[in-house]
Motif scaffolding. Sequence first.
Motif, PDB file in Angstrom:
ATOM      1  N   ALA A 194      23.064   7.302  39.405  1.00 58.75           N
ATOM      2  CA  ALA A 194      22.575   8.421  40.083  1.00 58.75           C
ATOM      3  C   ALA A 194      20.837   8.207  39.642  1.00 58.75           C
ATOM      4  CB  ALA A 194      22.990   9.829  39.125  1.00 58.75           C
ATOM      5  N   GLY A 195      20.079   8.161  40.920  1.00 59.33           N
ATOM      6  CA  GLY A 195      18.926   7.782  40.928  1.00 59.33           C
ATOM      7  C   GLY A 195      18.014   8.724  40.032  1.00 59.33           C
ATOM      8  N   GLY A 196      18.378   9.852  40.415  1.00 61.23           N
ATOM      9  CA  GLY A 196      17.153  11.066  39.946  1.00 61.23           C
ATOM     10  C   GLY A 196      17.267  11.212  38.592  1.00 61.23           C
ATOM     11  N   THR A 197      18.254  10.822  37.569  1.00 65.89           N
ATOM     12  CA  THR A 197      18.428  10.928  36.116  1.00 65.89           C
ATOM     13  C   THR A 197      18.584   9.642  35.502  1.00 65.89           C
ATOM     14  OG1 THR A 197      20.943  11.065  36.402  1.00 65.89           O
ATOM     15  CG2 THR A 197      19.325  13.124  36.339  1.00 65.89           C
ATOM     16  N   SER A 198      18.544   8.555  36.428  1.00 69.22           N
ATOM     17  CA  SER A 198      18.854   6.815  36.041  1.00 69.22           C
ATOM     18  C   SER A 198      20.038   7.133  35.078  1.00 69.22           C
ATOM     19  CB  SER A 198      17.407   6.597  35.340  1.00 69.22           C
ATOM     20  OG  SER A 198      16.088   6.489  36.319  1.00 69.22           O
ATOM     21  N   GLU A 199      21.012   7.651  35.508  1.00 68.08           N
ATOM     22  CA  GLU A 199      22.122   7.622  34.651  1.00 68.08           C
ATOM     23  C   GLU A 199      23.347   6.891  35.298  1.00 68.08           C
ATOM     24  OE1 GLU A 199      24.202  11.042  32.242  1.00 68.08           O
ATOM     25  OE2 GLU A 199      25.258  10.742  34.303  1.00 68.08           O
ATOM     26  N   TYR A 200      23.776   5.774  34.824  1.00 72.93           N
ATOM     27  CA  TYR A 200      24.918   5.026  34.990  1.00 72.93           C
ATOM     28  C   TYR A 200      26.228   5.673  34.754  1.00 72.93           C
ATOM     29  CZ  TYR A 200      28.444   1.283  35.444  1.00 72.93           C
ATOM     30  OH  TYR A 200      29.666   0.519  35.315  1.00 72.93           O
ATOM     31  N   THR A 201      27.204   5.634  35.487  1.00 73.08           N
ATOM     32  CA  THR A 201      28.680   5.989  35.167  1.00 73.08           C
ATOM     33  C   THR A 201      29.656   5.107  35.617  1.00 73.08           C
ATOM     34  OG1 THR A 201      27.921   8.276  35.559  1.00 73.08           O
ATOM     35  CG2 THR A 201      30.453   7.536  35.567  1.00 73.08           C
ATOM     36  N   GLY A 202      30.489   4.566  34.698  1.00 74.89           N
ATOM     37  CA  GLY A 202      31.749   3.720  34.927  1.00 74.89           C
ATOM     38  C   GLY A 202      32.866   4.342  34.912  1.00 74.89           C
ATOM     39  N   GLU A 203      33.831   4.154  35.717  1.00 68.70           N
ATOM     40  CA  GLU A 203      35.160   4.800  35.840  1.00 68.70           C
ATOM     41  C   GLU A 203      36.254   3.760  36.072  1.00 68.70           C
ATOM     42  OE1 GLU A 203      36.747   8.939  37.654  1.00 68.70           O
ATOM     43  OE2 GLU A 203      34.742   8.411  37.947  1.00 68.70           O
ATOM     44  N   THR A 204      37.381   4.024  35.185  1.00 68.51           N
ATOM     45  CA  THR A 204      38.497   3.213  35.539  1.00 68.51           C
ATOM     46  C   THR A 204      39.580   4.301  35.710  1.00 68.51           C
ATOM     47  OG1 THR A 204      39.217   3.246  33.166  1.00 68.51           O
ATOM     48  CG2 THR A 204      38.019   1.449  33.720  1.00 68.51           C
TER      49      THR A 204
END
Length: 238
Positions: A194-204
């Motif tokens: 998510a570019g606006g918050t610089s948050e990375y999410t990983g999901e399995t």
Amino acid sequence: MSGDGRKTWSAGDILTAADLNGYVMDQAVMNFAGTAARASAIPSPSAGMVSHIGGGTVQVYNGTAWTNVDTAGGLVKITDSTFSAQSTVSVNNCFSATYQNYMIVFHATTSAGSEIQFRLRGSGTDYSGAQHFFGGTRTTSGASVSGTGGASQTFARLITATGDSNRLNGSVFTIQRPFDAAVKTFAAIGQRFAGGTSEYTGETVGGIINSAVSYDGFSILFSAGNMTGTLRVYGIRN
């Protein structure tokens, strides 16, 4: 005619037309620009014939149909697709009896913070029965961990929704036995930035599609907004 196997000639032997056709031509790797050109040149193929189709596909005739030769390790690319500003991307006729299991590589940027979903489809129609069951784990770069899942849904979730702009999404997932008249299972690893918050999410996530029907394709759906990117479908050699 079918290939004749192998023959050893001696000095002075006559090479007949039948020998040339049976021992050489019908056992060579024949090159064609496409399947239509091959069908025109070989209207009645025989089991064991090998051909190369422009673009890098090698196929052998098994007595009933031309099937891909596994030349790329355990994976054989079936098809790929590039899409732009689409809310749904559908791929038809990519699953068959040739492979029991498949891998799909998906990459896209999206216009909104909605989830990415998956459905099987047959004869050009999505299967939307409430028979999708899935569960998994979602972890963010902020170290938060949460569960994701659903029961009796009309879709399988690949990536959970976030509420940010400039989203980069990717997923690699396998689908087992989509063409078989049996319950299907799947497993996915997804990523979102998510570019606006610089948050990375990983999901399995993994689950089942409780439908004992044969499907030849699939759709990837974006629940709001649209997506632009690429996908590739690979058959997994047994």
